[in-house]
Design a protein around this motif. Sequence first.
Motif, PDB file in Angstrom:
ATOM      1  N   ALA A   1       0.852  -1.188   0.000  1.00 61.99           N
ATOM      2  CA  ALA A   1       0.000   0.000   0.000  1.00 61.99           C
ATOM      3  C   ALA A   1       0.887   1.237   0.000  1.00 61.99           C
ATOM      4  O   ALA A   1       1.927   1.265   0.661  1.00 61.99           O
ATOM      5  CB  ALA A   1      -0.913   0.008   1.226  1.00 61.99           C
ATOM      6  N   VAL A   2       0.471   2.248  -0.744  1.00 62.93           N
ATOM      7  CA  VAL A   2       1.175   3.525  -0.777  1.00 62.93           C
ATOM      8  C   VAL A   2       0.182   4.592  -0.342  1.00 62.93           C
ATOM      9  O   VAL A   2      -0.888   4.744  -0.947  1.00 62.93           O
ATOM     10  CB  VAL A   2       1.715   3.840  -2.186  1.00 62.93           C
ATOM     11  N   ILE A   3       0.528   5.312   0.725  1.00 61.31           N
ATOM     12  CA  ILE A   3      -0.351   6.352   1.248  1.00 61.31           C
ATOM     13  C   ILE A   3       0.422   7.666   1.334  1.00 61.31           C
ATOM     14  O   ILE A   3       1.652   7.665   1.459  1.00 61.31           O
ATOM     15  CB  ILE A   3      -0.953   5.958   2.615  1.00 61.31           C
ATOM     16  N   THR A   4      -0.302   8.784   1.249  1.00 64.47           N
ATOM     17  CA  THR A   4       0.355  10.096   1.234  1.00 64.47           C
ATOM     18  C   THR A   4      -0.334  11.051   2.192  1.00 64.47           C
ATOM     19  O   THR A   4      -1.523  10.900   2.520  1.00 64.47           O
ATOM     20  CB  THR A   4       0.341  10.715  -0.176  1.00 64.47           C
ATOM     21  N   TYR A   5       0.436  12.051   2.608  1.00 61.15           N
ATOM     22  CA  TYR A   5      -0.085  13.092   3.493  1.00 61.15           C
ATOM     23  C   TYR A   5       0.610  14.402   3.147  1.00 61.15           C
ATOM     24  O   TYR A   5       1.843  14.434   3.049  1.00 61.15           O
ATOM     25  CB  TYR A   5       0.166  12.730   4.962  1.00 61.15           C
ATOM     26  N   ASP A   6      -0.168  15.456   2.950  1.00 57.58           N
ATOM     27  CA  ASP A   6       0.402  16.775   2.682  1.00 57.58           C
ATOM     28  C   ASP A   6       0.507  17.540   3.992  1.00 57.58           C
ATOM     29  O   ASP A   6      -0.499  17.732   4.691  1.00 57.58           O
ATOM     30  CB  ASP A   6      -0.479  17.546   1.693  1.00 57.58           C
ATOM     31  N   LEU A   7       1.734  17.939   4.335  1.00 63.78           N
ATOM     32  CA  LEU A   7       1.949  18.680   5.573  1.00 63.78           C
ATOM     33  C   LEU A   7       1.221  20.022   5.519  1.00 63.78           C
ATOM     34  O   LEU A   7       1.278  20.728   4.510  1.00 63.78           O
ATOM     35  CB  LEU A   7       3.447  18.899   5.806  1.00 63.78           C
ATOM     36  N   VAL A   8       0.524  20.324   6.598  1.00 65.64           N
ATOM     37  CA  VAL A   8      -0.262  21.564   6.683  1.00 65.64           C
ATOM     38  C   VAL A   8       0.028  22.234   8.022  1.00 65.64           C
ATOM     39  O   VAL A   8       0.753  21.695   8.863  1.00 65.64           O
ATOM     40  CB  VAL A   8      -1.778  21.276   6.562  1.00 65.64           C
ATOM     41  N   ASP A   9      -0.548  23.424   8.212  1.00 62.95           N
ATOM     42  CA  ASP A   9      -0.426  24.166   9.457  1.00 62.95           C
ATOM     43  C   ASP A   9      -0.713  23.237  10.647  1.00 62.95           C
ATOM     44  O   ASP A   9      -1.654  22.439  10.557  1.00 62.95           O
ATOM     45  CB  ASP A   9      -1.434  25.323   9.430  1.00 62.95           C
ATOM     46  N   PRO A  10       0.062  23.236  11.716  1.00 61.73           N
ATOM     47  CA  PRO A  10       1.046  24.250  12.101  1.00 61.73           C
ATOM     48  C   PRO A  10       2.434  24.097  11.481  1.00 61.73           C
ATOM     49  O   PRO A  10       3.296  24.933  11.767  1.00 61.73           O
ATOM     50  CB  PRO A  10       1.130  24.076  13.621  1.00 61.73           C
ATOM     51  N   TRP A  11       2.682  23.049  10.702  1.00 63.16           N
ATOM     52  CA  TRP A  11       3.992  22.957  10.054  1.00 63.16           C
ATOM     53  C   TRP A  11       4.093  24.061   9.005  1.00 63.16           C
ATOM     54  O   TRP A  11       3.175  24.243   8.206  1.00 63.16           O
ATOM     55  CB  TRP A  11       4.180  21.585   9.413  1.00 63.16           C
ATOM     56  N   PRO A  12       5.195  24.813   8.993  1.00 58.70           N
ATOM     57  CA  PRO A  12       5.240  26.030   8.172  1.00 58.70           C
ATOM     58  C   PRO A  12       5.595  25.819   6.706  1.00 58.70           C
ATOM     59  O   PRO A  12       5.597  26.789   5.939  1.00 58.70           O
ATOM     60  CB  PRO A  12       6.325  26.862   8.869  1.00 58.70           C
ATOM     61  N   HIS A  13       5.911  24.594   6.278  1.00 64.32           N
ATOM     62  CA  HIS A  13       6.377  24.373   4.913  1.00 64.32           C
ATOM     63  C   HIS A  13       5.471  23.387   4.184  1.00 64.32           C
ATOM     64  O   HIS A  13       5.012  22.403   4.762  1.00 64.32           O
ATOM     65  CB  HIS A  13       7.810  23.819   4.915  1.00 64.32           C
ATOM     66  N   SER A  14       5.261  23.646   2.897  1.00 66.03           N
ATOM     67  CA  SER A  14       4.503  22.718   2.059  1.00 66.03           C
ATOM     68  C   SER A  14       5.390  21.541   1.686  1.00 66.03           C
ATOM     69  O   SER A  14       6.519  21.728   1.224  1.00 66.03           O
ATOM     70  CB  SER A  14       4.026  23.416   0.786  1.00 66.03           C
ATOM     71  N   ALA A  15       4.873  20.337   1.881  1.00 68.41           N
ATOM     72  CA  ALA A  15       5.631  19.138   1.529  1.00 68.41           C
ATOM     73  C   ALA A  15       4.679  17.964   1.518  1.00 68.41           C
ATOM     74  O   ALA A  15       3.611  17.992   2.149  1.00 68.41           O
ATOM     75  CB  ALA A  15       6.762  18.887   2.513  1.00 68.41           C
ATOM     76  N   ARG A  16       5.071  16.914   0.812  1.00 65.27           N
ATOM     77  CA  ARG A  16       4.275  15.698   0.772  1.00 65.27           C
ATOM     78  C   ARG A  16       5.045  14.558   1.423  1.00 65.27           C
ATOM     79  O   ARG A  16       6.218  14.341   1.108  1.00 65.27           O
ATOM     80  CB  ARG A  16       3.908  15.313  -0.665  1.00 65.27           C
TER      81      ARG A  16
END
Length: 262
Positions: free
Chosen positions: A96-111
């Motif tokens: 299985a491959v799962i993803t998460y996009d980092l959001v606030d409170p983390w200050p940087h966009s990343a997957r």
Amino acid sequence: MSNEDITLTVGDAQVTVQPGNGGRIGGLRVAGTELLRQGDRFGCFPMVPWCGRIRDGRFRDGATVRRMPLNSPPHAIHGTARDGAWRTARTTTDEAVITYDLVDPWPHSARVTQVVALTESSLTLTMSIETYQDSFPAQIGWHPWFHRTLDGADVTLDFAPAWQEERGADHLPTGHRIDPKPGPWDDCFGMPDGVDVTLTWPGRLALKVTSPEQWVVVYDEQDAAVCVEPQTGPPDGLNTLPRLVTPLEPLEATTTWSWTRL
């Protein structure tokens, strides 16, 4: 793409992946026996974009001091991705491959991408953080809750770390390396040749946790569970030993759990 639970089965091994519950491994069953604690603190959750505690929830990010929510006052602990809903990118019978996009409170966009791969005798977890924007410090790790007792057999731990990070009264490394001490532990150890820890339930199962990474936290202060946590740096590592994620170079880590019946 959904975030419903995923079950992978190979032979008599079965793993449950819970994208909607923080990308957690909900359970791992071998020959019908559940190896991971269930209930309140259960399964195995991803620690990302940091592992363990950040002192006072503050870390230096270039010239900026960032502040994370104090979810374990007075510190911030175990990242933000375990609190979010991940999504399923693809799945087969054994991966299985799962993803998460980092959001606030983390200050940087990343997957964040996590790959869960099962065989008859092993589970491999691989995680990466990718960005196409700013560079930033980060960490990757895993926090499994292994049952202390399986079918009446109490687990023993076998590992040979090169050093132990001296732990201060605030549970964070002081910066000094000491000779490894006997447990019980809530401590970080250095294994420069890679993490290699064997959990043995006598007469039942031996499970080896390995990783090319050089850091492992062992937590066995609870009656119900033992945690063996490979990670890319020590607790408070965003301040003391940061690993950079850049547009050219993602941060990636992997761990394998392999088992043999006794």
